[in-house]
Design an enzyme around this catalytic site. Structure first.
Site, PDB file in Angstrom:
ATOM      1  N   GLU A   1       0.824  -1.204   0.000  1.00 24.55           N
ATOM      2  CA  GLU A   1       0.000   0.000   0.000  1.00 24.55           C
ATOM      3  C   GLU A   1       0.866   1.264   0.000  1.00 24.55           C
ATOM      4  O   GLU A   1       0.457   2.313  -0.497  1.00 24.55           O
ATOM      5  CB  GLU A   1      -0.915  -0.019   1.234  1.00 24.55           C
ATOM      6  CG  GLU A   1      -2.292   0.515   0.987  1.00 24.55           C
ATOM      7  CD  GLU A   1      -3.267   0.179   2.119  1.00 24.55           C
ATOM      8  OE1 GLU A   1      -2.974   0.503   3.279  1.00 24.55           O
ATOM      9  OE2 GLU A   1      -4.329  -0.413   1.841  1.00 24.55           O
TER      10      GLU A   1
ATOM     11  N   HIS B   1       7.487 -27.163  -1.023  1.00 24.33           N
ATOM     12  CA  HIS B   1       6.830 -28.273  -1.707  1.00 24.33           C
ATOM     13  C   HIS B   1       5.655 -27.803  -2.558  1.00 24.33           C
ATOM     14  O   HIS B   1       4.816 -28.602  -2.962  1.00 24.33           O
ATOM     15  CB  HIS B   1       6.389 -29.326  -0.691  1.00 24.33           C
ATOM     16  CG  HIS B   1       7.556 -29.943   0.036  1.00 24.33           C
ATOM     17  ND1 HIS B   1       8.000 -31.220  -0.200  1.00 24.33           N
ATOM     18  CD2 HIS B   1       8.405 -29.426   0.961  1.00 24.33           C
ATOM     19  CE1 HIS B   1       9.055 -31.480   0.560  1.00 24.33           C
ATOM     20  NE2 HIS B   1       9.314 -30.408   1.279  1.00 24.33           N
TER      21      HIS B   1
ATOM     22  N   LYS C   1     -14.607   0.929  -4.178  1.00 29.42           N
ATOM     23  CA  LYS C   1     -15.669   1.274  -3.213  1.00 29.42           C
ATOM     24  C   LYS C   1     -16.757   2.097  -3.879  1.00 29.42           C
ATOM     25  O   LYS C   1     -17.951   1.892  -3.632  1.00 29.42           O
ATOM     26  CB  LYS C   1     -15.084   2.064  -2.034  1.00 29.42           C
ATOM     27  CG  LYS C   1     -14.175   1.240  -1.133  1.00 29.42           C
ATOM     28  CD  LYS C   1     -13.703   2.080   0.060  1.00 29.42           C
ATOM     29  CE  LYS C   1     -12.559   1.390   0.781  1.00 29.42           C
ATOM     30  NZ  LYS C   1     -11.949   2.243   1.812  1.00 29.42           N
TER      31      LYS C   1
END
Lengths: 445, 445
Positions: free
Chosen positions: B287, B308, B422
């Site tokens: 951010e 793995h 948003k």
């Protein structure tokens, strides 16, 4: 009929031309042919392709008899395995379980994992828990010599034998391993453990639909017949010579985007239960494609949580990202957003909506925002989280992965780079036979 | 004296020249000056810099009084927050807790999170758990209007009021919010909740050492005085005009590597308890730096588990990776690998070693293998996992992040890209005032 896996690539428009996409579709069909006729690299490992349609009833009923046996008196099952012997079972159990499975409802055994790392704190604390419970163990290893699970199994086996006696230990340990060879198979035969077979022609990351995944998932209380049926349906669908074949569609678009300079594929989920589906997917694609200096880097985010951490980067950082969203159409629970008469948070426009309605609009709003910001979006939709749909999703991803890696022109079924750290580790730990490597490493870093 | 945070960049040799590194060190010192004298972009948000040395005793004692009050009768604490109001507390509590904290030992309250996503299944299942427990809630939000925590808090508040009555609810809810403004502050004042202040000059991702992190961490049973002391020591160290200043060292090398075409920084841990330290770090760096088309992409792996799964890609995929290892010198527990007389797994050369010895050799062996494969390695070492060392680690990363983002020439303290989804979401959900945006989005995808 609703399709179990539906792919929508509308939000890749502008990133790849129709001509490019159609070229990659052709390559995908060729790759599918190579997979189907077994003429490609790594074709000794194609056993996963018809597993769903060919799983023997005796395997299922043997699993069910262990479930029944252990349900009587076992409340903690330690599944010992790593990589492909861990992530399939973990991802299904997390996806299908109540979020607080181990804190409420006492009728299901707690499933924990061991040997999936070398953390001393983790394993010491696992022993703390084992001491308070009635314990059984599933040990999963093709060879029986992989360091992490082998070390963990030494500790768990010795605890179980000391606690319950050697005779009872035989009932409390089941091995999933090679049919005839290897250290674990030898030990299981000697001790008299019940065993299940990992087929020779199925690699670890393609093994979720073998007993490697099926046994722990059944022990956790889930319907493995439905899981297999979902996969079997997808086995049919993924054979189709149609551009609507989801494996073709996904493999083609991700390679087309990679050819245009996209470098990182983010698997996006909007349900925290799917976090380990993303981890399973990372192994599948990362290990199958990440070789010869190639491959999309597989990463994952869980939204909306990570919109508040990685959202900024995705919107405005380096423009090398693809988002692939595993979207779940219907929630298994319902929860309505209540009206607040004061409306102090200003959110009364949401009152009466379900929380999942909000989640879906966050998903669509994010897709549009990130697309507009330069991130193409691949949508993979399943109807809901249940065994049938998960089985379909696993099979779809496996088939798409085989196709995708052949488009990339790498062997999807080997992992030549995973031995190097192990050789160093053995040398540093003084394993007999590694003395010259040990000398070579001496004093480095 | 042992340093709490030690950086070793020997395994970046060959990827960056001494001259380049020294150029980036100079840039780092300039960036440090800009941070310290508050002359850079975003300097309204430098409050985190002297938090450790200036945290008022009254804040600590107020927190301790809530811990004491709730310890009497509360066994489930729901911390409601997202992003910076979630990851700091979650990362510390995971790191410091027993791996099976909520399954053994009944003396500590269970800490769960809410409003960190919009999953209907998760929150409905959280309510299932709440119904079996004695519940209190910490609600963390600067504004009180962030969708996820606000929606979740509506549900939790109404449950607590219905279950315990409105008077008792006042004792069972604490708000961490703005000093004077905002919806949550207004509600808290009206209801009479106890409150803690999120300082105006501290952004969410830098807030772990404010009550945002301190209150939940203390409620989980941990020593926040030690956490602050560890951070305060690092506050001193990170001011040093020395190339041994760890914030200088880390910020310089990661920018130097980025300038050479490295694109992805993997935060690597070898202890599963540190998984959310990596998530916290992703928000901090992602951010702060992921803007203007720039920034290392922050990803994470937990080894040896992910050796793995992602190990193959890291060893042989695209050569654009950096590994930054958070290494813990001493394990808090001990567990010896037992001898097996049969030695069926061939691992008796490990018998008598601690599991952590193996883990450390896996770490060193991996470092060498990945370095040899083209992945530079930055080592960040802490002595052990405890409150003091974690406090130091948080502060170190925050300071290094400020320095690093100024080297990159972006504002470390804004997040201009997080509003776009948003706005779309509000429009799609029919929020009053977003009608024209809603029309614009209609029919897209």
């Amino acid at each position: 009929m609703e399709r179990t896996v539906n792919i929508d690539i509308k939000a890749t428009a502008g990133f790849v031309s129709d001509a490019d996409l159609s070229r990659y579709e052709s390559l995908a069909f060729k790759a599918l042919d190579i997979l189907e006729d077994g003429s490609g690299r790594g074709s000794d490992f194609l056993g996963w392709m018809d597993l769903p349609s060919k799983t023997d009833e005796s395997i299922i009923s043997n699993i069910e008899s262990i479930v029944k046996d252990w349900r009587r008196d076992i409340n903690l099952i330690v599944v010992t395995g790593i990589g492909g012997s861990y992530l399939g079972a973990k991802s299904a159990i997390d996806a299908l379980s109540h979020s607080f499975r181990n804190n409420i409802g006492k009728d299901l055994p707690q499933i924990v994992f061991a040997g999936q790392n070398l953390s001393e704190e983790y394993h010491a604390e696992l022993l703390d828990l084992m001491k308070e419970r009635s314990v059984a163990c599933v040990v999963v290893s093709k060879s029986g010599t992989t360091t992490e699970p082998a070390v963990a199994f030494r500790i768990i086996k010795s605890y179980i034998e000391e606690t319950y006696g050697r005779a009872e230990a035989v009932r409390r340990v089941v091995a999933v391993t090679d049919e005839s060879r290897g250290a674990l198979k030898g030990l299981a035969d000697k001790e008299g453990y019940r065993t299940f077979v990992i087929p020779d022609n199925v690699g670890g990351r393609f093994s979720v639909l073998t007993p490697v995944g099926l046994l722990p998932i059944a022990l956790a209380g889930f319907d493995i017949r439905a899981l297999i049926n979902g996969a079997a349906g997808m086995e049919q669908i993924c054979r189709e010579r149609s551009s609507e074949n989801p494996a073709i569609k996904y493999a083609a678009i991700r390679n087309a985007l990679y050819s245009k300079g996209k470098k990182i594929e983010l698997l996006v989920t909007y349900n925290p239960k799917l976090q380990y589906i993303a981890e399973w997917w990372k192994q599948l694609f990362g290990e199958s494609e990440g070789k010869e200096g190639l491959g999309l880097f597989p990463a994952s985010v869980n939204f909306t949580a990570d919109l508040h951490s990685m959202g900024q980067y995705i919107q405005q950082g380096e423009r090398t990202l693809i988002e692939t969203v595993v979207s779940v159409k219907r929630s298994n629970r319902s929860l309505e957003i209540p009206l607040d008469e004061e409306n102090s948070d200003g959110l009364n426009f949401l009152a009466g909506k379900s929380m999942d309605d909000c989640n879906k609009m966050a998903e669509l709003g994010t897709k549009i925002a990130h697309y507009d910001g330069g991130v193409p979006n691949i949508l993979i939709e399943i109807p809901s989280i249940n065994e049938f749909n998960l089985g379909a999703l696993y099979y779809f991803f496996e088939k798409a992965c085989g196709v995708s890696a052949y488009i990339l022109n790498v062997n999807p079924f080997d992992q030549p780079g995973v031995e190097e750290y192990k050789v160093n580790m053995f040398a540093l730990l003084g394993k007999p036979g590694f003395e010259s490597k040990a000398n070579e490493l001496k004093g480095r870093f």
